[in-house]
Design a protein around this motif. Structure first.
Motif, PDB file in Angstrom:
ATOM      1  N   CYS A   1      -4.051   1.316  -7.338  1.00 49.31           N
ATOM      2  CA  CYS A   1      -5.197   2.204  -7.161  1.00 49.31           C
ATOM      3  C   CYS A   1      -5.113   3.409  -8.079  1.00 49.31           C
ATOM      4  O   CYS A   1      -6.061   4.193  -8.166  1.00 49.31           O
ATOM      5  CB  CYS A   1      -5.265   2.678  -5.717  1.00 49.31           C
ATOM      6  SG  CYS A   1      -5.771   1.395  -4.598  1.00 49.31           S
TER       7      CYS A   1
ATOM      8  N   ASP B   1      -9.667   1.372  -9.448  1.00 49.68           N
ATOM      9  CA  ASP B   1      -8.582   0.544  -8.890  1.00 49.68           C
ATOM     10  C   ASP B   1      -8.477  -0.800  -9.592  1.00 49.68           C
ATOM     11  O   ASP B   1      -9.475  -1.464  -9.813  1.00 49.68           O
ATOM     12  CB  ASP B   1      -8.854   0.226  -7.408  1.00 49.68           C
ATOM     13  CG  ASP B   1      -9.008   1.465  -6.558  1.00 49.68           C
ATOM     14  OD1 ASP B   1      -9.204   1.311  -5.344  1.00 49.68           O
ATOM     15  OD2 ASP B   1      -8.927   2.581  -7.108  1.00 49.68           O
TER      16      ASP B   1
ATOM     17  N   LEU C   1      -1.912  -3.004  -5.614  1.00 51.77           N
ATOM     18  CA  LEU C   1      -2.789  -4.023  -5.054  1.00 51.77           C
ATOM     19  C   LEU C   1      -2.480  -5.449  -5.474  1.00 51.77           C
ATOM     20  O   LEU C   1      -2.935  -6.387  -4.839  1.00 51.77           O
ATOM     21  CB  LEU C   1      -4.247  -3.718  -5.444  1.00 51.77           C
ATOM     22  CG  LEU C   1      -4.798  -2.418  -4.876  1.00 51.77           C
ATOM     23  CD1 LEU C   1      -6.218  -2.219  -5.373  1.00 51.77           C
ATOM     24  CD2 LEU C   1      -4.769  -2.442  -3.363  1.00 51.77           C
TER      25      LEU C   1
ATOM     26  N   ALA D   1       1.468   5.695  -8.396  1.00 47.30           N
ATOM     27  CA  ALA D   1       1.152   6.915  -7.665  1.00 47.30           C
ATOM     28  C   ALA D   1       0.231   6.644  -6.490  1.00 47.30           C
ATOM     29  O   ALA D   1      -0.174   7.566  -5.800  1.00 47.30           O
ATOM     30  CB  ALA D   1       0.500   7.915  -8.618  1.00 47.30           C
ATOM     31  N   ALA D   2      -0.115   5.376  -6.282  1.00 46.18           N
ATOM     32  CA  ALA D   2      -1.021   5.044  -5.175  1.00 46.18           C
ATOM     33  C   ALA D   2      -0.763   3.596  -4.775  1.00 46.18           C
ATOM     34  O   ALA D   2       0.161   2.969  -5.279  1.00 46.18           O
ATOM     35  CB  ALA D   2      -2.467   5.236  -5.617  1.00 46.18           C
ATOM     36  N   ASP D   3      -1.598   3.067  -3.884  1.00 47.89           N
ATOM     37  CA  ASP D   3      -1.421   1.690  -3.402  1.00 47.89           C
ATOM     38  C   ASP D   3      -1.286   0.716  -4.573  1.00 47.89           C
ATOM     39  O   ASP D   3      -2.043   0.792  -5.530  1.00 47.89           O
ATOM     40  CB  ASP D   3      -2.642   1.230  -2.596  1.00 47.89           C
ATOM     41  CG  ASP D   3      -3.030   2.184  -1.487  1.00 47.89           C
ATOM     42  OD1 ASP D   3      -2.623   3.361  -1.543  1.00 47.89           O
ATOM     43  OD2 ASP D   3      -3.733   1.749  -0.581  1.00 47.89           O
TER      44      ASP D   3
ATOM     45  N   GLY E   1       2.782   1.982  -2.286  1.00 45.47           N
ATOM     46  CA  GLY E   1       2.990   2.376  -3.678  1.00 45.47           C
ATOM     47  C   GLY E   1       4.187   1.743  -4.351  1.00 45.47           C
ATOM     48  O   GLY E   1       4.494   2.059  -5.501  1.00 45.47           O
TER      49      GLY E   1
ATOM     50  N   GLY F   1       6.971   3.817  -9.061  1.00 46.15           N
ATOM     51  CA  GLY F   1       6.334   4.364 -10.254  1.00 46.15           C
ATOM     52  C   GLY F   1       4.832   4.480 -10.094  1.00 46.15           C
ATOM     53  O   GLY F   1       4.194   5.310 -10.735  1.00 46.15           O
TER      54      GLY F   1
ATOM     55  N   GLU G   1      -3.022   2.394 -18.968  1.00 45.65           N
ATOM     56  CA  GLU G   1      -3.996   3.065 -18.114  1.00 45.65           C
ATOM     57  C   GLU G   1      -5.306   3.213 -18.855  1.00 45.65           C
ATOM     58  O   GLU G   1      -5.586   4.256 -19.431  1.00 45.65           O
ATOM     59  CB  GLU G   1      -3.465   4.445 -17.709  1.00 45.65           C
ATOM     60  CG  GLU G   1      -4.320   5.076 -16.621  1.00 45.65           C
ATOM     61  CD  GLU G   1      -3.754   6.414 -16.156  1.00 45.65           C
ATOM     62  OE1 GLU G   1      -2.602   6.727 -16.537  1.00 45.65           O
ATOM     63  OE2 GLU G   1      -4.451   7.118 -15.436  1.00 45.65           O
TER      64      GLU G   1
ATOM     65  N   GLY H   1       0.807  -1.205   0.000  1.00 43.61           N
ATOM     66  CA  GLY H   1       0.000   0.000   0.000  1.00 43.61           C
ATOM     67  C   GLY H   1       0.845   1.262   0.000  1.00 43.61           C
ATOM     68  O   GLY H   1       0.326   2.365  -0.172  1.00 43.61           O
TER      69      GLY H   1
ATOM     70  N   SER I   1       3.460   0.690 -19.536  1.00 43.61           N
ATOM     71  CA  SER I   1       2.423   1.115 -18.620  1.00 43.61           C
ATOM     72  C   SER I   1       1.099   1.192 -19.368  1.00 43.61           C
ATOM     73  O   SER I   1       1.067   1.620 -20.525  1.00 43.61           O
ATOM     74  CB  SER I   1       2.792   2.477 -18.031  1.00 43.61           C
ATOM     75  OG  SER I   1       1.827   2.869 -17.084  1.00 43.61           O
TER      76      SER I   1
ATOM     77  N   LYS J   1      -5.093   3.187 -11.141  1.00 43.67           N
ATOM     78  CA  LYS J   1      -5.704   2.648 -12.361  1.00 43.67           C
ATOM     79  C   LYS J   1      -4.679   2.182 -13.391  1.00 43.67           C
ATOM     80  O   LYS J   1      -5.032   1.874 -14.513  1.00 43.67           O
ATOM     81  CB  LYS J   1      -6.633   3.683 -13.039  1.00 43.67           C
ATOM     82  CG  LYS J   1      -7.642   4.302 -12.117  1.00 43.67           C
ATOM     83  CD  LYS J   1      -8.475   5.327 -12.833  1.00 43.67           C
ATOM     84  CE  LYS J   1      -8.310   6.695 -12.206  1.00 43.67           C
ATOM     85  NZ  LYS J   1      -9.072   7.741 -12.861  1.00 43.67           N
ATOM     86  N   LYS J   2      -3.405   2.145 -12.983  1.00 42.28           N
ATOM     87  CA  LYS J   2      -2.383   1.748 -13.947  1.00 42.28           C
ATOM     88  C   LYS J   2      -1.942   0.313 -13.732  1.00 42.28           C
ATOM     89  O   LYS J   2      -1.906  -0.176 -12.614  1.00 42.28           O
ATOM     90  CB  LYS J   2      -1.132   2.622 -13.771  1.00 42.28           C
ATOM     91  CG  LYS J   2      -1.287   4.041 -14.179  1.00 42.28           C
ATOM     92  CD  LYS J   2       0.051   4.559 -14.726  1.00 42.28           C
ATOM     93  CE  LYS J   2       0.066   6.054 -14.768  1.00 42.28           C
ATOM     94  NZ  LYS J   2       0.602   6.643 -13.546  1.00 42.28           N
TER      95      LYS J   2
ATOM     96  N   ASP K   1     -12.231  -2.467 -10.037  1.00 39.04           N
ATOM     97  CA  ASP K   1     -13.462  -2.027  -9.379  1.00 39.04           C
ATOM     98  C   ASP K   1     -14.448  -1.416 -10.358  1.00 39.04           C
ATOM     99  O   ASP K   1     -15.602  -1.181 -10.005  1.00 39.04           O
ATOM    100  CB  ASP K   1     -13.116  -0.990  -8.288  1.00 39.04           C
ATOM    101  CG  ASP K   1     -12.735  -1.660  -6.977  1.00 39.04           C
ATOM    102  OD1 ASP K   1     -12.191  -0.966  -6.096  1.00 39.04           O
ATOM    103  OD2 ASP K   1     -12.990  -2.870  -6.834  1.00 39.04           O
TER     104      ASP K   1
ATOM    105  N   ASN L   1      -7.620  -4.495  -9.126  1.00 36.61           N
ATOM    106  CA  ASN L   1      -7.494  -5.404  -7.999  1.00 36.61           C
ATOM    107  C   ASN L   1      -6.667  -6.641  -8.291  1.00 36.61           C
ATOM    108  O   ASN L   1      -6.200  -7.302  -7.369  1.00 36.61           O
ATOM    109  CB  ASN L   1      -8.886  -5.871  -7.553  1.00 36.61           C
ATOM    110  CG  ASN L   1      -9.707  -4.749  -7.005  1.00 36.61           C
ATOM    111  OD1 ASN L   1      -9.216  -3.974  -6.200  1.00 36.61           O
ATOM    112  ND2 ASN L   1     -10.945  -4.629  -7.453  1.00 36.61           N
TER     113      ASN L   1
END
Lengths: 361, 442
Positions: free
Chosen positions: A225, A249, A207, A203-205, A183, A201, A244, A181, A242, A227-228, A267, A251
């Motif tokens: 999270c 998110d 998963l 920008a968020a958690d 990142g 690289g 996107e 989490g 990459s 979306k990438k 999600d 999962n």
């Protein structure tokens, strides 16, 4: 109401904001240029190429085993290479090793933390790794002695600064790949706990992650999270590709068996297939009637079927090539949180928030 | 769904003497839904979230396609209203039930009640007062309305305070850190760095998509979900013969397994039985060192960090050094690069050499292997098991006699013992002996 103490600071701040805004608009225009270039190539969708492929018949898949024993939500599971044993972890900190064929429990460990979101079986079948809210990944060597406390020989391998979301052994028991989490993803040496490589690289958690199948080796894909879905080179730590296109998110990510593509579940209630050599999304698996997110995806042995576990308690089976749904499976009484196909493709297992695991074939 | 004409058929529920209107049977709900949407999944979600609630088994929020009765929840209690579900309200509800049923609460409700009584002690007078008020107001209603409201309220609380041993649809898991809608400037900066500047746009997108289709059709007959595995899928028949026939080091492989070795070199190498067969072939060709080198490189790459340097040195001495006992033939340039980087060894130091040898085996040895007598012999001997045809009683018997298998821990021990035996019986490598002797102090 902000009153800058020093006038220069105020102007510096304004300048910084301007630079950042400028950079942002530049990145946006680069992104759209990229999309334009991608669109110029005569790109085809997978289902168009697969038009002449023979359709699939009816499927009779049902629950063959129900594994009861967890006292709380099952969060993660993994198969042993022997095709019949599995390890599963749950919200209350319990990690259980089962012989799914006989439904016997073989080993159990109680973790000192709750929400054990990641667990993995070692390739040798002689150890398991797990972690969660403790921000660590620990390896437990398994023992034939029923009275032995497995926690005594535990090895603390990975250390992150936020929860552990996924872990996987590489080709041997000696290295573990983790995502967190915080990142980042990281590669660790099990024996010493040394960090071998870290991957920045997202920008968020982050998963989920999946290692590329053997021949193509040395790469893995992760979803987060932000979306990438990013593809990484394990040697250099660089992100080499990459994607996107998801709207929420991601999962779960899983490689197509040939290693040339991977699927993702999100999600946003869709699963998507990305081709690595074509460098773009080539299929979307969605239906208007499906509005709940996908928690977990995996391919059948040939890659023709994609199984998706959803938050509306069902499992949808998709024809990967044609993009259509071939079956919907019921049975769980709460969210399906994890789904994996067995190593020889004879069955797949699901874990759910209804405290049980089911084997389907 | 509640429309009297086009909605689900409703009927009055009989409760002792009184008739409560607008109850519907589970069967009718499912039929109505299946005519319009996918009945089961939508139905189960509607029940789990409390939009429809069962009247008889009120603790289990599922829709059964039979004659059990359900009712639609009043919009006041819909989760979409997003009233915060306060403990205070729950306390009032339990207190009210206490008054009404004169102290008969379920065990878990009693525990909750005591717990709330302790924590909300300062508010308790207010809570009891509210409960009494609501109870008094309810008594003034007509009996059918009162029963309906009690059911609605009870269903609402089953959704938001699930009884122990049941699961709740209201659970949403852990909080995730980032809000994808947030305007993150940081994100755009990192995005810039992620777009590699010299992107080689693959003009072969058609080619790669076609290869996905080809892969699927090649493996279709090997996919247990698409073609029946022989003799039978262990999960279907409870007979584990399929696994015993395909175990790692079985003497005679199955025809299906041997066929997979012909699909790609990677398939051959990844199957231990296939690799053994290939090793046998290479031995006859006196080019076994290539495979041995490749395996040592894999061992280095995925091995433990502590012994890495040692391993790299050992590989150099055995395969790369001049006059090495198992010298491999790689081109001059690759050899130069490899030897140079061996001065500062890391786990990927032999990558270039390994790739070269892999390609050599793939493009040259693999093709010859498939045409070799070794392979043809294996193919001929390979077994094609007959499909199992179990009767129902035999299947029941199988289910009763499911046996556990040897633990991987035991298997690993046995494998280690086997290797030790083979090493002890192997011919002595004279060069090793000589080098050891030369290192001994005089």
């Amino acid at each position: 109401m902000r009153s800058p103490l020093i006038p220069e600071m105020a102007t510096q701040e304004v300048q910084l904001n301007e630079t950042l805004a400028h950079l942002k608009s530049e990145s946006e225009s680069l992104k759209s240029k990229l999309e334009e270039e991608r669109a110029k190539l005569h790109d085809v969708e997978l289902h168009q190429v697969a038009e002449k492929v023979e359709g699939l018949g009816q499927f009779v898949m049902k629950t063959r085993r129900t594994l009861k024993g967890h006292g709380n939500k099952v969060l993660c599971m993994d198969w042993c290479k022997d095709k019949r044993r599995i390890v599963s972890s749950s919200q209350d900190g319990k990690v259980i090793v089962w012989d799914a064929f006989t439904t016997n429990k073989e080993h159990a460990v109680t973790m000192p933390c709750t929400w054990v979101m990641a667990c993995a079986y070692a390739p040798s079948g002689c150890a398991v790794a797990c972690g969660g809210l403790d921000n660590k990944c620990s390896v437990y060597p398994l023992s034939l002695d029923k009275n032995e406390n497995l926690a005594a020989k535990k090895k603390s391998v990975a250390m992150h600064t936020n929860y552990l979301s996924a872990c996987s052994f590489t080709n041997s028991d000696m290295q573990i790949l983790t995502s967190s989490g915080d990142g980042t993803c990281a590669l660790w040496d099990v024996e010493s706990g040394q960090l071998l490589q870290s991957f920045h690289g997202h920008a968020a958690d982050v998963l989920c992650l999946d290692l590329a199948p053997s021949e193509t080796g040395n790469t893995f894909v992760s979803g987060g999270c932000d979306k990438k879905a990013n593809v990484w080179d394990m040697r250099s730590g660089q992100c080499i590709q990459s994607f996107e296109t998801h709207e929420s998110d991601i999962n779960s990510v899983r490689y197509y068996p040939s290693g040339d593509a991977f699927a993702s579940g999100s999600d946003d209630a869709t699963c998507r297939l990305y081709d690595l050599r074509a460098d773009r999304e080539v299929a979307i698996y969605s239906k208007e009637s499906i509005i709940f997110g996908v928690s977990s995806v995996d391919f059948s042995l040939s890659g023709r079927l994609l199984f998706g576990g959803y938050n509306d308690y069902t499992i949808n089976v998709w024809d990967v090539l044609k993009g259509t749904r071939v079956s919907i499976l019921f049975g769980h009484e709460n969210r399906v949180s994890t789904l994996r196909v067995s190593p020889d493709g004879t069955a797949f297992s699901t874990g759910s928030w209804d405290h049980t695991l089911r084997i389907w074939a | 769904m509640q429309d009297p004409k086009s909605g689900v058929k409703s009927q009055p529920q009989r409760l002792v003497i009184t008739a409560i209107p607008h109850a519907v049977t589970g069967e009718d709900i499912v039929n109505w839904l299946s005519e319009r949407l996918l009945a089961r999944s939508v139905g189960s979600m509607l029940a789990a979230l409390g939009y429809i609630y069962p009247l008889q088994q009120h603790k289990r929020l599922v829709i059964r396609a039979d004659a059990s009765l359900y009712r639609f929840q009043t919009p006041y209690f819909w989760p979409t209203q997003q009233w915060p579900v306060e403990d205070t309200d729950y306390a009032i509800y339990l207190a009210k039930r206490n008054i009404r049923k004169k102290g008969i609460l379920e065990l878990h409700e009693q525990e909750q009640y005591n717990h709330l009584h302790k924590w909300m002690n300062h508010k308790w007078d207010f809570i009891v007062m509210q409960a009494k008020e609501q109870y008094r107001a309810a008594k003034e209603r007509k009996k059918p309305d009162r029963v309906v409201f009690e059911c609605q309220e009870r269903a609402y609380w089953v959704v938001h305070r699930p009884p122990p041993g049941t699961v709740s649809a209201m659970d949403f898991g852990l909080e995730r850190r980032a809000d994808p809608n947030a305007n993150q400037v940081q994100e755009s900066v990192s995005t810039c760095s992620l777009i590699p500047l010299s992107r080689n746009f693959s003009r072969c997108s058609l080619f790669s998509v076609v290869s996905l289709v080809k892969y699927s059709s090649t493996y279709q007959s090997h996919d247990p979900f698409l073609s029946r595995p022989l003799p039978s899928n262990p999960w279907h028949t409870d007979d584990a013969t399929y696994w015993t026939l395909n175990s790692h080091n079985v003497e005679t492989p199955t025809k299906q397994r041997v066929e997979r070795w012909t699909f790609s070199f990677a398939e051959l190498l990844s199957d231990p039985r296939g690799r053994d067969d290939f090793r046998l072939f290479l031995k006859k060709e006196f080019s076994g060192e290539n495979l041995a080198f490749w395996e040592s490189c894999e061992d280095l790459k995925w091995g433990t960090a502590a012994t890495m340097k040692e391993k790299a040195e050992q590989i150099y001495k055995t395969f790369l050094a001049r006059g090495a006992p198992r010298w491999i033939n790689i081109d001059g340039k690759t050899m130069e690069i490899t030897i140079k980087s061996l001065k500062h060894p890391h786990r990927y130091v032999l990558d270039a050499a390994q790739t070269h040898i892999y390609m050599l085996m793939k493009k040259d040895s693999y093709g010859r292997y498939l045409k070799s007598p070794v392979f043809k012999e294996t193919q001929k001997k390979a077994i094609a098991p007959e499909e199992h045809k179990f009767t129902d009683s035999q299947l029941e018997q199988n289910a009763r006699t499911r046996r556990p298998s040897l633990s991987p821990i035991v298997l690993r021990q046995l494998e280690a013992e086997r290797r030790a035996k083979m090493a002890a019986a192997a011919p002595v490598d004279i060069t090793q002996v000589m080098s050891k002797l030369s290192r001994k102090p005089q």
